[in-house]
Design a protein around this motif. Structure first.
Motif, short mmCIF file in Angstrom:
data_model
loop_
_atom_site.label_atom_id
_atom_site.label_comp_id
_atom_site.label_asym_id
_atom_site.label_seq_id
_atom_site.Cartn_x
_atom_site.Cartn_y
_atom_site.Cartn_z
N ARG A 7 20.25 -6.30 -35.74
CA ARG A 7 21.88 -5.93 -35.72
C ARG A 7 22.69 -6.66 -36.46
O ARG A 7 23.65 -6.33 -36.90
CB ARG A 7 21.33 -5.68 -33.94
N PHE A 11 25.54 -6.60 -39.74
CA PHE A 11 26.58 -7.19 -39.19
C PHE A 11 27.26 -7.60 -40.63
O PHE A 11 28.34 -7.54 -40.57
CB PHE A 11 27.37 -7.20 -37.43
N ALA A 14 27.88 -5.61 -43.34
CA ALA A 14 28.90 -4.52 -43.87
C ALA A 14 30.27 -6.21 -43.81
O ALA A 14 31.26 -5.92 -44.24
CB ALA A 14 28.91 -4.40 -41.91
N GLU A 15 29.42 -7.18 -42.75
CA GLU A 15 30.96 -8.21 -42.94
C GLU A 15 31.73 -8.42 -44.57
O GLU A 15 32.57 -8.49 -45.22
CB GLU A 15 31.58 -9.31 -41.81
N TRP A 19 33.65 -3.76 -44.07
CA TRP A 19 33.51 -2.80 -43.78
C TRP A 19 33.64 -2.82 -42.20
O TRP A 19 32.99 -4.18 -41.61
CB TRP A 19 32.21 -1.89 -43.63
N HIS A 21 32.79 -2.83 -37.82
CA HIS A 21 31.36 -3.32 -37.33
C HIS A 21 31.58 -3.39 -36.05
O HIS A 21 32.16 -4.08 -35.46
CB HIS A 21 30.58 -4.07 -37.78
N GLU A 22 30.77 -2.93 -34.95
CA GLU A 22 30.89 -3.35 -33.29
C GLU A 22 29.62 -2.56 -32.93
O GLU A 22 28.82 -1.76 -33.22
CB GLU A 22 32.07 -2.45 -33.47
N ILE A 50 25.24 0.76 -33.05
CA ILE A 50 26.02 -0.21 -33.25
C ILE A 50 26.95 1.44 -34.34
O ILE A 50 26.04 2.10 -33.92
CB ILE A 50 24.79 -1.07 -34.43
N ARG A 51 28.21 0.12 -34.75
CA ARG A 51 28.66 1.34 -36.42
C ARG A 51 28.80 0.84 -37.03
O ARG A 51 29.85 -1.37 -36.61
CB ARG A 51 29.90 1.77 -35.19
N LEU A 52 28.61 0.58 -37.68
CA LEU A 52 29.41 0.61 -39.62
C LEU A 52 29.77 0.88 -40.37
O LEU A 52 29.13 2.15 -41.15
CB LEU A 52 27.81 -0.38 -40.16
#
Length: 215
Positions: A7, A11, A14-15, A19, A21-22, A50-52
Motif C-alpha cells: 500500500r 502511494f 501515485a505521489e 496523483w 491518493h488516500e 485505497i484510491r490512487l
C-alpha cells in the motif's frame, strides 16, 4: 513483506505521478453502503482500501500455496470487492483493482501457476500479484508497478530520446573542433542552433558573434 508495505509503495508511486491518493476504509467494510447489518459472506482478515487518482483498489496479502488455496482466497477478495463497489462512483467501477501481496510462499508451490490463477481471473475486477524478492525488493516492486496503471513508459522514452540527442550533439561538437573551432566556441554554436524561434539571419549573426567573442 506485507500488504501494508505494498500500500505504501503504491502511494509513493501515485505521489511520483502527481496523483491524489488516500486510504478508503469503507472499501474494506463488512457492510454494504446504506445497510446496517454486516455481510454474512466470509471476508479477508487483512486488507486495505485505497484510491490512487481515479483508481479504487483493495490491497491484501495472500499466501502462495496450492491452487485450491488461491481460489479460496480469491472468493474472499471477491466478496470484499463486491462490498467496496457499493461505495464507488459509477465512473470508478470500471477502474477497480485488487492488488495482492504474495506472502510466505510455500517452497513446494508452483508459484507461477498459482499467480496465473489470480491474474487471469477477471471476475469482479482486475487483479495483479506482487511477489516480493527480498534480495531485490525495489526491482521486484518496479516490475510489478510497470504492469499497472502506475507505469510511466514515457519517462523511459524521454531518457532514450535525450540520450540519443546527447550523442548527436557530442558528434557535432567533435566535428566542429576538427574543423578548427575550440571546444568552448563549438559548445556555444550548438547551444545557439538548438534555440527555437530564431530566423536564419539571426542565427548566423549570433554564430559569428560567438566566434568573435573569443578572438
Amino acid at each position: 513483506m506485507t500488504a501494508e508495505e505494498l500500500r505504501d509503495r503504491l502511494f509513493a508511486s501515485a505521489e511520483r505521478m502527481g496523483w491524489p491518493h488516500e486510504e478508503v476504509p469503507s472499501f474494506v467494510s463488512p457492510q454494504f453502503r446504506g445497510r446496517p447489518d454486516a455481510s454474512t459472506a466470509p471476508l479477508p482478515q487483512e486488507a486495505f482500501g485505497i484510491r490512487l487518482g481515479a483508481y479504487p483498489a483493495i490491497v491484501a496479502p495472500v499466501t502462495l500455496g496450492t491452487s485450491a488455496e488461491m481460489q479460496e482466497a480469491l472468493k474472499l477478495l471477491h466478496s470484499q470487492m463486491v462490498i467496496a463497489r457499493s461505495y464507488m462512483t459509477r465512473t470508478e467501477l470500471i477502474n477497480a483493482h485488487i492488488f495482492i501481496c504474495a506472502v510466505n510462499p510455500s517452497p513446494k508451490a508452483d508459484w507461477r501457476s498459482v499467480i496465473d490463477i489470480a491474474e487471469r481471473d477477471e471476475a469482479v475486477c482486475r487483479k495483479l500479484v506482487w511477489l516480493p524478492d527480498a534480495k531485490k525488493l525495489n526491482t521486484s516492486y518496479e516490475a510489478f508497478r510497470d504492469r499497472t496503471f502506475l507505469a510511466a513508459p514515457w519517462e523511459l522514452a524521454v531518457e532514450r530520446r535525450d540520450a540519443a540527442l546527447d550523442r548527436v550533439q557530442g558528434l557535432a561538437a567533435n566535428l566542429l573542433v576538427e574543423a578548427g573551432l575550440d571546444e568552448e566556441t563549438a559548445s556555444k554554436w550548438i547551444d545557439i542552433v538548438n534555440q527555437p524561434d530564431q530566423d536564419e539571419d539571426t542565427m548566423v549573426e549570433r554564430l559569428v558573434r560567438a566566434r568573435g567573442d573569443l578572438q
